[in-house]
Design an enzyme around this catalytic site. Structure first.
Site, PDB file in Angstrom:
ATOM      1  N   SER A  57       0.826  -1.214   0.000  1.00  0.00           N
ATOM      2  CA  SER A  57       0.000   0.000   0.000  1.00  0.00           C
ATOM      3  C   SER A  57       0.859   1.263   0.000  1.00  0.00           C
ATOM      4  O   SER A  57       2.031   1.233   0.376  1.00  0.00           O
ATOM      5  CB  SER A  57      -0.897   0.025   1.238  1.00  0.00           C
ATOM      6  OG  SER A  57      -1.673  -1.136   1.322  1.00  0.00           O
TER       7      SER A  57
HETATM    8  N1  SAH Z   1       0.017  -5.288   4.350  1.00  0.00           N
HETATM    9  C1  SAH Z   1       0.777  -5.540   3.136  1.00  0.00           C
HETATM   10  C2  SAH Z   1       0.008  -5.223   1.869  1.00  0.00           C
HETATM   11  C3  SAH Z   1      -0.992  -6.241   1.629  1.00  0.00           C
HETATM   12  S1  SAH Z   1      -1.602  -6.474  -0.009  1.00  0.00           S
HETATM   13  C4  SAH Z   1       2.101  -4.831   3.131  1.00  0.00           C
HETATM   14  O1  SAH Z   1       2.425  -4.110   4.082  1.00  0.00           O
HETATM   15  O2  SAH Z   1       2.850  -5.030   2.163  1.00  0.00           O
HETATM   16  C5  SAH Z   1      -2.886  -7.591   0.464  1.00  0.00           C
HETATM   17  C6  SAH Z   1      -2.426  -8.993   0.741  1.00  0.00           C
HETATM   18  O3  SAH Z   1      -3.542  -9.719   1.231  1.00  0.00           O
HETATM   19  C7  SAH Z   1      -1.920  -9.742  -0.484  1.00  0.00           C
HETATM   20  O4  SAH Z   1      -0.632 -10.186  -0.275  1.00  0.00           O
HETATM   21  C8  SAH Z   1      -2.920 -10.895  -0.615  1.00  0.00           C
HETATM   22  O5  SAH Z   1      -2.339 -12.096  -1.099  1.00  0.00           O
HETATM   23  C9  SAH Z   1      -3.404 -11.056   0.806  1.00  0.00           C
HETATM   24  N2  SAH Z   1      -4.681 -11.748   0.980  1.00  0.00           N
HETATM   25  C10 SAH Z   1      -5.804 -11.678   0.219  1.00  0.00           C
HETATM   26  N3  SAH Z   1      -6.772 -12.465   0.726  1.00  0.00           N
HETATM   27  C11 SAH Z   1      -6.263 -13.048   1.854  1.00  0.00           C
HETATM   28  C12 SAH Z   1      -6.766 -13.975   2.813  1.00  0.00           C
HETATM   29  N4  SAH Z   1      -8.013 -14.468   2.745  1.00  0.00           N
HETATM   30  N5  SAH Z   1      -5.955 -14.343   3.828  1.00  0.00           N
HETATM   31  C13 SAH Z   1      -4.694 -13.873   3.923  1.00  0.00           C
HETATM   32  N6  SAH Z   1      -4.153 -13.004   3.045  1.00  0.00           N
HETATM   33  C14 SAH Z   1      -4.925 -12.592   2.016  1.00  0.00           C
END
Ligand code: SAH
Length: 211
Positions: A57
């Site tokens: 993000s």
């Molecule tokens: N917080 C992260 C950004 C996250 S992007 C950072 O600091 O870089 C969102 C992430 O959520 C992605 O990697 C995606 O694979 C994950 N995601 C999506 N659905 C999910 C689920 N049901 N359980 C765990 N992770 C999930």
């Protein structure tokens, strides 16, 4: 530009408001969480690709969510969507223990590798799996942060919050959502919308069905 310049910008535009969140951003260098190809953009206020159709993000979004969470030193925090591990390290700088869940194995590995450079890594447990219903085994949590867009607020997450706890979660479609701040006060659940946001979708049992 360096990480201090990034923090100065976040302060200047009032995304970072508290001393604690400022210190956390100073302690965690965003560059360590960016794929090599995009490292020259590490200190811009933009989301960046981390592979597998996912993104880290924008720093202003990360700062906004951290300020909304009002993390205290003794807090146990659950994060859903580890991604690069950047936010998990910031959470660890702010609280006592962090459980973070990622569904894509390669990103779990990427996050773990990135976190080797994080001085707070020992406070973080990185799990692989579907976090859409939280993680019962370590519940209850003082704070829960969801960094992917959910179709609605999972009951299981509210259940896994401590009394007085707080959940920050993007809720809506697979492209655009509203960011909710949910507070649990005994039997009462207080919800408010902070504003419009755009996160990658939460995929899973309580998430969206497709990527
Ligand atoms: N917080 C992260 C950004 C996250 S992007 C950072 O600091 O870089 C969102 C992430 O959520 C992605 O990697 C995606 O694979 C994950 N995601 C999506 N659905 C999910 C689920 N049901 N359980 C765990 N992770 C999930």
């Amino acid at each position: 530009m360096n990480n201090e310049d990034l923090v100065a910008e976040l302060l200047r535009w009032n995304y970072v408001k508290s001393e604690r969140v400022k210190e956390a951003f100073l302690a965690v260098d965003r560059k360590n969480f960016i794929p090599e190809k995009y490292r020259d953009k590490a200190y811009y206020d933009d989301p960046l690709p981390i592979g597998y159709n996912q993104t880290i993000s924008a720093p202003s979004m990360v700062a906004t969510m951290l300020e909304l969470l009002e993390i205290e030193e003794k807090d146990k925090i659950l994060e859903i969507g580890t991604g690069s591990g950047y936010n998990a390290c910031l959470l660890a700088a702010l609280g006592e223990r962090v459980i973070t869940i990622e569904r894509i194995p390669q990103l779990r590995d990427f996050a773990k590798k990135n976190m080797e450079k994080c001085e707070y890594r020992e406070k973080v447990l990185v799990l692989l799996g579907d976090g859409s219903e939280g993680y019962e085994a370590e519940a209850p949590y003082d704070k829960i942060i969801v960094t992917c867009g959910a179709p609605d607020i999972p009951d299981s997450l509210i259940k896994q919050l401590k009394d007085g706890g707080r959940l920050v979660i993007p809720v809506g479609g697979t492209f655009f959502q509203e960011l909710y701040v949910v507070e649990k006060e005994g039997e009462k659940i207080k919800k408010r919308v902070w504003g419009d946001v755009a996160f990658v979708p939460m995929i899973g049992k309580h998430g969206h069905r497709w990527a």
